[in-house]
Enzyme design. Structure first.
Site: not given
Ligand code: ZN
Length: 258
Positions: A35, A105, A122, A158
């Site tokens: 940023r 990080d 974050h 999934c």
């Molecule tokens: Zn999944």
């Protein structure tokens, strides 16, 4: 404004330091800021699109570009610098109450801070998450699949879309994590803000909470911040130069009081 010797003494005497770190400490380890004035997003608006959650979920091309960007991130080769190590020293001396970071990080953990003391507001790029089932795991497992030729790997359980376990633009912060950060701030007797412009809310509010609870405020950042005027000390210099200077030598600083 406190002089360096006063400041060293102030830090040496603190029992509950809360450190709050942003991109500035990582740039000194070779990880670009996104940023800032020289930031990746500032220079390349397309890069910002890559980190927007709506584009990411809607567009396979955005995801493919994101996986390549993760694969080639300079963060994988980055090493903690003297600034990170100085904060480890605070923990070693049992003065570090919490370490709130905007960085993804994990350089603080690599430097030696305990994972349970680090509050990652974050998230972390070293973990993946699945939008379908919520599964999380080591990012390198998914990057192996990208290296092996899967341009946009999906969850093997999934079929859901995978992403780094970080907060992208357009995504909500995790309320429990923010609450934990804010609560820690109210328990600080010294709040040390490092490499952050302190302009992104709600986390910047941690400074106000700490100050309201009576904490000393120390700011180390290349650019001015909105809190400089209320801080006890402000350094607009290199983090890896300043932190070792003001954190080292607890014993000698304590002795000089007598
Ligand atoms: Zn999944």
């Amino acid at each position: 404004m406190a002089m360096v010797e006063d400041l060293k003494r102030m830090i040496a005497q603190a029992g509950n330091i809360v450190a709050f770190t942003g991109a500035g400490i990582s740039t000194e380890s070779g990880i670009p800021d996104f940023r800032g004035p020289q930031g990746v997003w500032t220079k390349n608006p397309l890069a910002e699109k890559l980190s927007n959650i709506h584009h990411y979920l809607a567009d396979p091309e955005v995801r493919k570009a994101s996986w390549q960007s993760r694969l080639n991130s300079p963060a994988w080769r980055a090493k903690p610098n003297a600034g990170h190590l100085a904060i480890v020293e605070l923990e070693r001396r049992r003065q570090l109450h919490a370490l709130i970071t905007q960085n993804i990080d994990e350089l603080h953990q690599l430097a030696g801070n305990s994972p349970e003391r680090v509050i990652e507001v974050h998230g972390t790029m070293r973990r993946f998450m699945c939008f379908g089932c919520g599964m999380r795991g080591a990012m390198q497992l998914v990057l192996e699949r990208v290296r092996a030729g899967e341009a946009d790997p999906h969850c093997r359980d999934c079929g859901g879309i995978l992403k780094s376990d970080t907060i992208s633009f357009g995504q909500q912060l995790v309320p429990e994590v923010i609450d934990r950060a804010m609560h820690a701030a109210t328990e600080a007797d010294l709040f040390l803000a490092v490499g952050t412009s302190l302009q992104v809310y709600p986390v910047a509010g941690a400074v106000e909470l700490a100050r309201g609870a009576g904490a000393r405020i120390v700011i180390v950042n290349a650019e001015p911040t909105p809190f400089d005027r209320v801080a006890d000390a402000v350094f607009n210099e290199s983090i890896s130069a300043v932190l070792p200077r003001i954190i080292s030598g607890r014993e000698s600083a304590a002795r000089s009081l007598h």
